[in-house]
Design a protein around this motif. Structure first.
Motif, PDB file in Angstrom:
ATOM      1  N   MET A 109      69.441 -80.408  67.958  1.00 14.64           N
ATOM      2  CA  MET A 109      68.485 -80.831  68.800  1.00 14.64           C
ATOM      3  C   MET A 109      67.742 -81.969  68.431  1.00 14.64           C
ATOM      4  O   MET A 109      67.170 -81.934  67.240  1.00 14.64           O
ATOM      5  CB  MET A 109      67.604 -79.741  69.307  1.00 14.64           C
ATOM      6  N   ILE A 110      67.590 -83.113  69.084  1.00 12.01           N
ATOM      7  CA  ILE A 110      67.161 -84.309  68.778  1.00 12.01           C
ATOM      8  C   ILE A 110      66.108 -84.937  69.774  1.00 12.01           C
ATOM      9  O   ILE A 110      65.974 -84.138  70.818  1.00 12.01           O
ATOM     10  CB  ILE A 110      68.002 -85.520  68.286  1.00 12.01           C
ATOM     11  N   ASN A 111      65.183 -85.979  69.436  1.00  9.63           N
ATOM     12  CA  ASN A 111      64.491 -86.706  70.556  1.00  9.63           C
ATOM     13  C   ASN A 111      63.466 -85.748  70.777  1.00  9.63           C
ATOM     14  O   ASN A 111      63.089 -85.358  72.319  1.00  9.63           O
ATOM     15  CB  ASN A 111      65.280 -87.134  71.735  1.00  9.63           C
ATOM     16  N   ASP A 112      62.573 -84.875  70.101  1.00  8.43           N
ATOM     17  CA  ASP A 112      61.604 -84.127  70.392  1.00  8.43           C
ATOM     18  C   ASP A 112      62.099 -82.824  71.054  1.00  8.43           C
ATOM     19  O   ASP A 112      61.440 -82.358  71.945  1.00  8.43           O
ATOM     20  CB  ASP A 112      60.363 -84.596  71.077  1.00  8.43           C
ATOM     21  N   GLY A 113      63.111 -82.371  70.840  1.00  9.46           N
ATOM     22  CA  GLY A 113      63.845 -81.226  71.582  1.00  9.46           C
ATOM     23  C   GLY A 113      64.259 -81.504  73.023  1.00  9.46           C
ATOM     24  O   GLY A 113      64.602 -80.670  73.582  1.00  9.46           O
ATOM     25  N   THR A 114      64.358 -82.721  73.310  1.00  5.79           N
ATOM     26  CA  THR A 114      64.926 -83.044  74.795  1.00  5.79           C
ATOM     27  C   THR A 114      66.331 -83.607  74.745  1.00  5.79           C
ATOM     28  O   THR A 114      66.729 -83.791  76.092  1.00  5.79           O
ATOM     29  CB  THR A 114      64.163 -84.198  75.260  1.00  5.79           C
ATOM     30  N   THR A 115      66.849 -83.607  73.674  1.00  5.79           N
ATOM     31  CA  THR A 115      68.383 -83.992  73.600  1.00  5.79           C
ATOM     32  C   THR A 115      69.243 -83.175  72.659  1.00  5.79           C
ATOM     33  O   THR A 115      68.983 -82.869  71.515  1.00  5.79           O
ATOM     34  CB  THR A 115      68.625 -85.746  73.244  1.00  5.79           C
ATOM     35  N   ARG A 116      70.625 -82.767  73.152  1.00  9.45           N
ATOM     36  CA  ARG A 116      71.487 -82.058  72.453  1.00  9.45           C
ATOM     37  C   ARG A 116      72.281 -83.146  71.849  1.00  9.45           C
ATOM     38  O   ARG A 116      73.016 -83.804  72.988  1.00  9.45           O
ATOM     39  CB  ARG A 116      72.110 -81.155  73.321  1.00  9.45           C
ATOM     40  N   ARG A 117      72.678 -83.263  70.592  1.00  9.92           N
ATOM     41  CA  ARG A 117      73.372 -84.191  70.054  1.00  9.92           C
ATOM     42  C   ARG A 117      74.631 -83.469  69.411  1.00  9.92           C
ATOM     43  O   ARG A 117      74.589 -82.878  68.508  1.00  9.92           O
ATOM     44  CB  ARG A 117      72.895 -84.810  68.637  1.00  9.92           C
ATOM     45  N   HIS A 118      75.558 -83.784  69.952  1.00 11.91           N
ATOM     46  CA  HIS A 118      77.071 -83.019  69.667  1.00 11.91           C
ATOM     47  C   HIS A 118      77.632 -84.070  68.681  1.00 11.91           C
ATOM     48  O   HIS A 118      78.376 -84.797  69.174  1.00 11.91           O
ATOM     49  CB  HIS A 118      77.902 -82.609  70.832  1.00 11.91           C
ATOM     50  N   ALA A 119      77.558 -84.071  67.422  1.00 11.98           N
ATOM     51  CA  ALA A 119      77.984 -85.071  66.427  1.00 11.98           C
ATOM     52  C   ALA A 119      79.311 -84.952  66.017  1.00 11.98           C
ATOM     53  O   ALA A 119      79.964 -83.931  66.134  1.00 11.98           O
ATOM     54  CB  ALA A 119      76.897 -85.009  65.496  1.00 11.98           C
ATOM     55  N   ASP A 120      79.983 -86.018  65.826  1.00 18.64           N
ATOM     56  CA  ASP A 120      80.952 -86.326  64.900  1.00 18.64           C
ATOM     57  C   ASP A 120      82.431 -85.333  65.563  1.00 18.64           C
ATOM     58  O   ASP A 120      83.319 -84.712  65.028  1.00 18.64           O
ATOM     59  CB  ASP A 120      81.089 -85.659  63.469  1.00 18.64           C
ATOM     60  N   LEU A 121      82.484 -85.839  67.065  1.00 18.79           N
ATOM     61  CA  LEU A 121      83.544 -85.210  67.798  1.00 18.79           C
ATOM     62  C   LEU A 121      84.874 -85.793  67.548  1.00 18.79           C
ATOM     63  O   LEU A 121      85.835 -85.298  67.852  1.00 18.79           O
ATOM     64  CB  LEU A 121      83.193 -85.267  69.254  1.00 18.79           C
TER      65      LEU A 121
END
Length: 169
Positions: free
Chosen positions: A30-42
């Motif tokens: 969770m990033i951006n103050d909990g407003t965005t789910r970041r699915h990293a390094d796909l």
């Protein structure tokens, strides 16, 4: 005439040809103050060719729908960079690939139907067919090396290959 049937796109089946970019199994941060789910390094990018190729590029492809059965007349490859296809509306698409060296191994050609939201990154030097969209106006972000036009090699199929897509015809 040879008939090729589409199969569902999976990470394991597609691994020899590239990477399926799909967040379905990834645990998001969770990033951006909990407003965005970041699915990293796909997936990683392999798009730097040789000196003088220029910077990697991002393109927008707007495709016309293909009709099935579809005659597969040729395959292409890009030896100096991978190529990434990201459907912008979460639409499904078909990717046709084959292993090979100087020429595709035509007898091992495979076709995959993506699930909604899946993208792909073709390995550098992977033999593949041009984009196969299912609807007119399907939009894709395409990321590739700066020498794309100079780095495209196409070879004609040695026999007639018809791609069938049950349920899409």
């Amino acid at each position: 005439m040879r008939e090729l049937t589409v199969q569902n796109l999976s990470k394991a089946a597609f691994a020899p040809f590239g990477v399926v970019i799909d967040a379905a199994d990834a645990v998001p941060e969770m990033i951006n103050d909990g407003t965005t789910r970041r699915h990293a390094d796909l997936a990683s990018l392999d798009i730097r060719g040789v000196p003088g190729d220029g910077d990697p590029r991002i393109h927008l492809y707007v495709a016309s729908a293909r009709r099935f059965p579809l005659r597969l007349a040729n395959l292409e490859r890009h030896r100096r960079a991978s190529q990434v296809f990201v459907p912008l509306n979460g639409q499904r698409f078909i990717v046709v690939v084959a292993p090979g060296g100087p020429a595709p191994e035509w007898e091992r050609i495979e076709a995959f139907l993506s699930a909604p939201g899946q993208a792909i990154s073709l390995h550098r030097d992977c033999w593949h067919h041009g984009l196969i969209a299912l609807q007119d106006g399907d939009r894709f972000a395409v990321i590739e090396g700066g020498s794309y036009r100079l780095d495209t090699q196409e070879l004609a199929a040695p026999e007639e290959i018809m791609l069938v897509a049950p349920g899409l015809e």
